[in-house]
Design a protein around this motif. Structure first.
Motif, PDB file in Angstrom:
ATOM      1  N   ALA A  99      35.869  34.198  41.212  1.00 44.61           N
ATOM      2  CA  ALA A  99      35.265  34.186  39.883  1.00 44.61           C
ATOM      3  C   ALA A  99      33.893  33.563  39.986  1.00 44.61           C
ATOM      4  O   ALA A  99      33.583  32.848  40.942  1.00 44.61           O
ATOM      5  N   SER A 106      36.308  37.445  36.431  1.00 49.52           N
ATOM      6  CA  SER A 106      37.082  37.064  37.611  1.00 49.52           C
ATOM      7  C   SER A 106      37.713  38.329  38.180  1.00 49.52           C
ATOM      8  O   SER A 106      37.976  39.293  37.452  1.00 49.52           O
ATOM      9  N   GLU A 122      40.908  30.545  38.828  1.00 48.82           N
ATOM     10  CA  GLU A 122      39.702  31.375  38.707  1.00 48.82           C
ATOM     11  C   GLU A 122      39.055  31.222  37.329  1.00 48.82           C
ATOM     12  O   GLU A 122      37.832  31.153  37.230  1.00 48.82           O
TER      13      GLU A 122
END
Length: 136
Positions: A99, A106, A122
Motif C-alpha cells: 500500500a 492497497s 496495508e
C-alpha cells in the motif's frame, strides 16, 4: 463484516480505532457503482497488460485505468480507500500485499486478501503509518 464472520476488516478497524473508523459499502448515492459491482463491494475488471511480464506498477496502473473506465470516474472518486485484489502472483512474487503511505490504494495478491491482519496492516499505510520499528 459479511456472512457472519466475527473477525473481519470492518470489526478490526472499528475496534482498533475505538469506534472512530467504520467501513461502509453503501453506494446508494452512486447507482453506476451499484450496477457495475459483481458482488457486494466487488468490481471485476479485465486488464490489457501481460501479468507474467509486467511490473507490479504497470499492473496497478492498468487496474486503475480499467476501473476508471468501467465506472466513468477518476479514482479514488467517492471512495476513501480502494483495495485491488490480483487473483495470483505472476512476477515479483516476494510480497503478499502493498500500500501507499497516506494514499487511497492497497494491492493484494493471491489469497492474501483474505487475511484480516494483512488488510489492516496495508490500510495502516494508507492511514499514513509506516512500518513498525522503521523510520523515526
Amino acid at each position: 463484516g459479511h456472512h457472519n464472520d466475527a473477525v473481519n476488516l470492518k470489526s478490526q478497524l472499528y475496534d482498533c480505532s475505538f469506534g472512530e473508523v467504520n467501513v461502509s459499502i453503501d453506494y446508494s448515492d452512486y447507482p453506476a457503482i451499484q450496477t457495475a459491482t459483481s458482488s457486494i463491494g466487488v468490481l471485476e475488471v479485465v486488464i490489457s497488460v501481460d501479468l507474467t511480464t509486467s511490473s507490479r506498477a504497470s499492473i496497478r496502473n492498468a487496474v486503475t485505468a480499467a476501473v476508471e473506465e468501467k465506472l466513468g470516474i477518476a479514482l479514488p472518486g467517492p471512495f476513501d480507500y480502494v483495495m485491488y485484489l490480483l487473483e495470483g502472483c505472476y512476477v515479483e512474487c516476494g510480497w503478499a500485499a502493498y500500500a501507499y503511505v497516506n494514499s487511497w490504494n492497497s494491492v493484494y495478491q493471491g489469497s492474501s486478501y483474505a487475511a484480516v491482519g494483512v488488510q489492516v496492516h496495508e490500510l495502516g499505510h494508507n492511514f499514513n503509518l509506516a512500518q513498525s520499528g522503521g523510520l523515526d
